[in-house]
Design an enzyme around this catalytic site. Structure first.
Site, mmCIF file in Angstrom:
data_model
loop_
_atom_site.group_PDB
_atom_site.id
_atom_site.type_symbol
_atom_site.label_atom_id
_atom_site.label_comp_id
_atom_site.label_asym_id
_atom_site.label_seq_id
_atom_site.Cartn_x
_atom_site.Cartn_y
_atom_site.Cartn_z
ATOM 1 N N SER A 219 0.834 -1.189 0.000
ATOM 2 C CA SER A 219 0.000 0.000 0.000
ATOM 3 C C SER A 219 0.871 1.242 0.000
ATOM 4 O O SER A 219 2.085 1.170 0.131
ATOM 5 C CB SER A 219 -0.919 0.005 1.221
ATOM 6 O OG SER A 219 -0.137 0.136 2.386
ATOM 7 N N LYS A 220 0.223 2.341 -0.170
ATOM 8 C CA LYS A 220 0.893 3.631 -0.324
ATOM 9 C C LYS A 220 2.005 3.873 0.692
ATOM 10 O O LYS A 220 3.055 4.407 0.362
ATOM 11 C CB LYS A 220 -0.176 4.722 -0.185
ATOM 12 C CG LYS A 220 0.258 6.079 -0.678
ATOM 13 C CD LYS A 220 -0.835 7.111 -0.521
ATOM 14 C CE LYS A 220 -1.977 6.912 -1.485
ATOM 15 N NZ LYS A 220 -2.845 8.106 -1.617
#
Length: 447
Positions: A219-220
């Site tokens: 994820s980011k």
RNA sequence: GACCCUAUCGUCCAGUGGUUAGGACACUCCCCUUUCACGGGAGUAACACGGGUUCGAAUCCCGUUAGGGUCACCA
């Protein structure tokens, strides 16, 4: 060579460029360059609360940094624009009208436009995954109901991804769709749309996803997930590109460090894995260090410059290369460069407390410095080879180990216990500055 | 839940019926050495499991398990 080949990278401007997206862009770019075709950049900003220039800029910056130039797209134009979905409204309407005329879509009770799914078995040959066969009549949702017909336009008039994606690929004459494996399951629906529009579908190639090293979804926030972190982390673009391309692809021999031209020449979608790759930043770092070591000094200087400037480390132009060369072999990230060479830039450099304690604090250390300074005062030429010989000669004469001079001297001229080769460091410093630094040290630490 | 993809050292990548299962990163040790690195050498470490097919399976088939993905009026 096939100039007819057209591929595209179609990111959504979310404000950051994910490694997975960057690698998708890279594989598309490699495919296009390998075949002499066209690489198109299309911004999928449908719906997204308008169009944020900053968010798009991140994509341009990341792609440009990696050297992935696009032949058509924003700032490049081309015959099939505009290249922003937000500006292609009339085109979508035209294709939707075609579907309406063919009786393939209908407005549901809420006013949204839906595409009637054929629900027939369907098969296609994926360039990476091979033959994919799906019985579309069996697709059902979580509740066990038949999959709902696909919405192509919201009640508020907004267009839906699957539809505009297909329309754009048709309209832009895309011949090969290379994208993440997360779209493999969507491909059947896309093909149904192509068929309803009376268009031969392009060839598809679904590349594996990039996961965290432990296999979890990236994820980011995860390390290495954002391309910006490479720009900010002192990475060399060619090294990162080299590492990325080896995530899922292999030239099938033991080659790892490969110049871009070789990668372009050897890249082949057929050699792309189907297994998701776990991202290992440690190996990426190794590539970075290798590239730093092997690159010409000119390139190293060019890449170091912004970091030195940012840190406020100003080296005299005449000495810049000599100083940089001293530590070039040891740097893993460009971010390290300023701290490694900062002491060259000022005669007023600080002394690291541990270095002082470990060496200057030892009995006799200051005396050794005095003896060394006296010895070096008459040395000519003041170069590494001579300095080493003289120091060892002095040590022999006084019947002590060379290290008794070396360690204090290093701290005396740099303030640090780790750093470049002492003799080379002294040579670059020159006799005057070297002796002045030793004198300063003796003054500061005199008991 | 339905459907799709995947399964070799901790990680990346080779190996597509017969190999001492290979290379790289990481890790450990040794050498080099004025520090830190670089470099050189050595080592630990893998075919998910169960059935088949075959004289012979990491390689082919089936199943199980595990991981991932898709099933939105997100992209």
């Amino acid at each position: 060579m096939n100039p007819e080949i057209r591929v595209r990278f179609a990111p959504s401007p979310t404000g950051y460029l994910h490694v997975g997206g960057a690698r998708t862009a890279l594989f598309n770019w490699l495919f296009a360059r390998h075949h002499g075709g066209k690489f198109i950049l299309r911004i999928e900003d449908t719906d997204r609360a308008r169009h944020h220039e900053d968010a798009v800029q991140v994509i341009y910056d990341g792609l440009r940094w990696l050297g992935l130039d696009w032949d058509e797209g924003p700032h490049a134009d081309g015959p099939h624009g505009p290249y922003f979905q937000s500006k292609r409204e009339t085109i979508y309407q035209r294709y939707a009208d075609q579907l309406i005329a063919a009786g393939r879509v209908y407005a549901d009770e809420n006013g949204a436009l839906r595409f009637r799914l054929p629900r027939q078995p369907l098969a296609f040959d994926d360039m990476v995954c091979g033959r994919i066969e799906v019985d579309r009549s069996k697709s059902q949702n979580r509740e066990g109901e038949l999959e709902a017909d696909m919405t192509i336009r919201r009640a508020d008039g907004g267009w839906i991804f699957h539809f505009v994606n297909v329309v754009d690929d048709i309209d832009m004459r895309i011949t090969h769709v290379i994208r993440g494996e997360d779209h493999l399951s969507n491909t059947a629906k896309h093909i149904e749309l192509y068929q309803a529009l009376g268009v031969e579908p392009p060839r598809f190639g679904h590349i594996p996803l990039i996961l965290n090293k432990d296999g979890s979804k990236m994820s980011k926030r995860d390390t290495g997930a954002s391309i910006t972190s490479y720009l900010d982390g002192g990475y060399v673009p060619e090294a990162v590109l080299n590492y990325f391309c080896l995530l899922g692809w292999s030239p099938k021999d033991d080659r790892e460090i490969m110049p871009r031209e070789e990668i372009v020449a050897r890249f082949d979608l057929a050699n792309v894995n189907r297994k998701g790759a776990h991202f290992d930043l440690a190996k990426c770092d190794w590539f970075n260090a290798q590239y730093l070591q092997q690159m010409p000094l000119e390139r190293y200087r060019e890449l170091s410059a912004p970091w030195l400037a940012k840190a406020g480390v100003a080296l005299p132009a005449g000495q810049l290369d000599a100083v940089l060369a001293l530590e070039k072999m040891k740097v893993t990230h460009l971010t390290e460069v300023p701290e490694r060479v900062a002491f060259f830039a000022t005669e007023d450099f600080p002394y690291e407390p541990v270095a002082v304690e470990k060496t200057l604090g030892k009995p006799g250390a200051l005396d050794r410095l005095a003896q060394l300074a006296e010895c070096y005062a008459g040395v000519e030429p003041f170069d590494a080879v001579t300095l080493e010989a003289k120091l060892k000669e002095l040590a022999t004469t006084l019947a002590v180990k060379p290290a008794e001079f070396i360690h204090p001297a290093r701290v005396a001229v740099s303030g640090r216990s780790v750093g470049p080769s002492l003799y080379h460091m002294l040579e670059v410093l020159g006799k005057e500055r070297a002796l002045a630094r030793i004198a300063r040290t003796r003054r500061e630490f005199a008991a």
